[in-house]
Design a protein around this motif. Structure first.
Motif, mmCIF file in Angstrom:
data_model
loop_
_atom_site.group_PDB
_atom_site.id
_atom_site.type_symbol
_atom_site.label_atom_id
_atom_site.label_comp_id
_atom_site.label_asym_id
_atom_site.label_seq_id
_atom_site.Cartn_x
_atom_site.Cartn_y
_atom_site.Cartn_z
ATOM 1 N N LEU A 165 28.236 -36.893 50.253
ATOM 2 C CA LEU A 165 29.518 -36.074 49.739
ATOM 3 C C LEU A 165 30.314 -35.320 50.724
ATOM 4 O O LEU A 165 31.627 -35.508 50.855
ATOM 5 C CB LEU A 165 29.075 -35.187 48.410
ATOM 6 N N ILE A 166 29.555 -34.672 51.463
ATOM 7 C CA ILE A 166 30.485 -33.769 52.144
ATOM 8 C C ILE A 166 31.258 -34.435 53.508
ATOM 9 O O ILE A 166 32.363 -34.170 53.691
ATOM 10 C CB ILE A 166 29.495 -32.572 52.910
ATOM 11 N N HIS A 167 30.484 -35.635 53.708
ATOM 12 C CA HIS A 167 31.463 -36.449 55.049
ATOM 13 C C HIS A 167 32.459 -36.976 54.282
ATOM 14 O O HIS A 167 33.630 -37.274 54.816
ATOM 15 C CB HIS A 167 30.233 -37.629 55.306
ATOM 16 N N ALA A 168 32.587 -37.514 52.849
ATOM 17 C CA ALA A 168 33.528 -38.011 52.109
ATOM 18 C C ALA A 168 34.499 -36.950 51.891
ATOM 19 O O ALA A 168 35.672 -37.097 52.108
ATOM 20 C CB ALA A 168 33.244 -38.435 50.975
ATOM 21 N N ILE A 169 34.144 -35.804 51.746
ATOM 22 C CA ILE A 169 35.239 -34.745 51.717
ATOM 23 C C ILE A 169 35.986 -34.395 52.990
ATOM 24 O O ILE A 169 37.138 -34.182 52.897
ATOM 25 C CB ILE A 169 34.522 -33.295 51.118
ATOM 26 N N HIS A 170 35.173 -34.222 53.861
ATOM 27 C CA HIS A 170 35.978 -34.161 55.384
ATOM 28 C C HIS A 170 36.655 -35.470 55.692
ATOM 29 O O HIS A 170 37.912 -34.868 56.022
ATOM 30 C CB HIS A 170 34.616 -34.112 56.113
ATOM 31 N N GLY A 171 36.308 -36.469 55.380
ATOM 32 C CA GLY A 171 37.290 -37.745 55.918
ATOM 33 C C GLY A 171 38.564 -37.567 54.946
ATOM 34 O O GLY A 171 39.448 -37.982 55.641
ATOM 35 N N THR A 172 38.383 -37.118 53.536
ATOM 36 C CA THR A 172 39.705 -37.241 53.043
ATOM 37 C C THR A 172 40.432 -36.081 53.483
ATOM 38 O O THR A 172 41.766 -36.305 53.705
ATOM 39 C CB THR A 172 39.130 -36.786 51.409
ATOM 40 N N LEU A 173 40.022 -34.883 53.845
ATOM 41 C CA LEU A 173 40.679 -33.863 54.442
ATOM 42 C C LEU A 173 41.346 -34.258 55.687
ATOM 43 O O LEU A 173 42.691 -34.090 56.070
ATOM 44 C CB LEU A 173 39.976 -32.637 54.638
ATOM 45 N N ALA A 174 40.551 -34.939 56.329
ATOM 46 C CA ALA A 174 41.139 -35.360 57.937
ATOM 47 C C ALA A 174 42.202 -36.490 57.790
ATOM 48 O O ALA A 174 43.127 -36.428 58.310
ATOM 49 C CB ALA A 174 39.937 -35.887 58.740
ATOM 50 N N ASP A 175 41.977 -37.388 56.691
ATOM 51 C CA ASP A 175 43.036 -38.274 56.611
ATOM 52 C C ASP A 175 44.370 -37.820 55.960
ATOM 53 O O ASP A 175 45.498 -38.067 56.359
ATOM 54 C CB ASP A 175 42.512 -39.520 55.499
ATOM 55 N N PHE A 176 44.013 -36.823 55.086
ATOM 56 C CA PHE A 176 45.043 -36.161 54.601
ATOM 57 C C PHE A 176 46.160 -35.420 55.297
ATOM 58 O O PHE A 176 47.397 -35.382 55.690
ATOM 59 C CB PHE A 176 45.071 -35.334 53.430
#
Length: 377
Positions: free
Chosen positions: A24-35
């Motif tokens: 979950l934290i990896h997905a949040i991190h990826g979402t933030l990085a992509d944005f």
């Protein structure tokens, strides 16, 4: 890196049957990085100085942390929708809470004149360093403070932009706005307490904890997540409200203890900052209430003693801070605070007992209650 948040995260493989904390934290991190990638590129195209400014903001956002607000929002959502619903469409909403949190942290560090956060220099210290390295004129500390305020503002705007990518009912925005107002209200009460310590009490310190921490760390993120699920069950909302308030207060009470007795190598923040500034935390207010007259005299700061200027002069010496910590221990306040934490964890878990939420979410929230209340940092 993909510019579309959802497309950029589909390959990350979030399991539909719940989610491990790391996934979950990896997905949040990826979402933030992509944005953040296209946001930085657009500012960099205007002027390289803005690119550096935006990259500093990005680094602060992605610097780690517990990601508690997105995690609680996720489990609030999962409790309502069950284990089969794909999480990808909801990720921007959850990640937006981390941008809002960065806004709050950066401004809080300015107000507290903190040197480090998560083991790294705070935003205002970073920009003061840039000022010196660039040979700029004027006061580097003022430049650092001004730049950090703008960093916080930018993160709040980014949070709004990312939240707008999430489909949802008006309740999503309502909870988000309520969360922001309550966090700012709690922060103002916190600042007020530092300037009116004689008017403070354990009860008022707990009021600050409810608004500054409990509301926007646990309670509202859970209800926000439920709103993202477009669930309108009042029983769930009530259970999340009671659980969130209790566990959020437990979180803040643990933070009070860590602020005095935590290991800086683990917490990423200097120990004793609350004692140096005379911040009227529940721990300090309780210690004063339980103290003997002699102990109370040692725990009372005169206005000059509370000063902690940016250049490090004045204020309490390390030996004085250590002595105050020992006096607080001798009053029995830490042990009493530990009991208050345990009571709140029990109350929070009990609030979930009859709630019509899915069992994987109930189990995760019970585990989170224990973990945040007994964390080392």
């Amino acid at each position: 890196m993909a510019h579309d948040t959802l497309a950029g995260n589909r390959h990350r493989g979030i399991p539909r049957q719940g989610a491990s904390p790391h996934a979950l934290i990896h997905a949040i991190h990826g979402t933030l990085a992509d944005f953040l990638a296209p946001q930085i590129a657009s500012l960099d195209a205007i002027d390289p100085a803005l690119g550096r400014f935006a990259r500093t903001a990005r680094d602060l956002v992605l610097a780690g942390g517990k990601r508690l607000r997105p995690v609680f929002a996720y489990w609030g959502w999962r409790g309502a929708v069950g284990s089969d619903e794909p999480v990808e469409p909801a990720l921007p909403a959850f990640a937006a809470l981390e941008l809002m949190h960065t806004f709050a942290l950066v401004h809080d560090d300015v107000m507290d004149e903190s040197d480090t956060r998560r083991g790294r220099p705070t935003a205002h210290r970073i920009f003061a360093g840039h000022h010196r390295q660039d040979g700029s004129i004027g006061d580097p500390e003022k430049f650092g403070t001004s730049s950090a305020i703008l960093i916080g503002d930018l993160c709040l705007v980014w949070a709004d932009q990312l939240l707008a990518r999430t489909p949802g009912s008006p309740a999503v925005r309502a909870y988000y706005d309520r969360m922001r107002v309550e966090a700012i209200a709690g922060q103002y009460l916190d600042v007020l307490g530092e300037n009116q310590p004689g008017a403070w009490s354990v009860e008022r310190a707990l009021l600050v904890a409810r608004h500054k921490t409990a509301s926007y760390t646990v309670q509202r993120p859970l209800q926000f997540g439920c709103a993202v699920a477009d669930a309108s069950d009042e029983r769930i909302d009530e259970a999340y409200g009671k659980y969130g308030l209790a566990i959020g207060e437990a979180f803040q009470l643990r933070d009070d203890l860590l602020g005095v007795y935590g290991d800086p190598a683990v917490t990423g923040k200097p120990a004793g900052d609350d004692l140096r500034t005379g911040k009227p935390t529940a721990l300090l207010m309780l210690a004063r209430k339980l103290a003997t007259p002699a102990q109370r005299a040692e725990l009372t700061l005169d206005p000059a003693g509370a000063v902690n200027p940016a250049d490090g002069s004045g204020g309490l010496t390390p030996a004085q801070v250590e002595r105050r910590a020992r006096v607080i221990t001798e009053t029995g306040a830490p042990a009493r605070l530990e009991a208050m934490i345990q009571e709140r964890v029990a109350d929070g878990i009990a609030a979930l007992a009859g709630a019509p939420i899915h069992e994987d979410a109930r189990a995760a929230l019970i585990e989170l209650a224990v973990r945040v209340a007994h964390r080392p940092a």
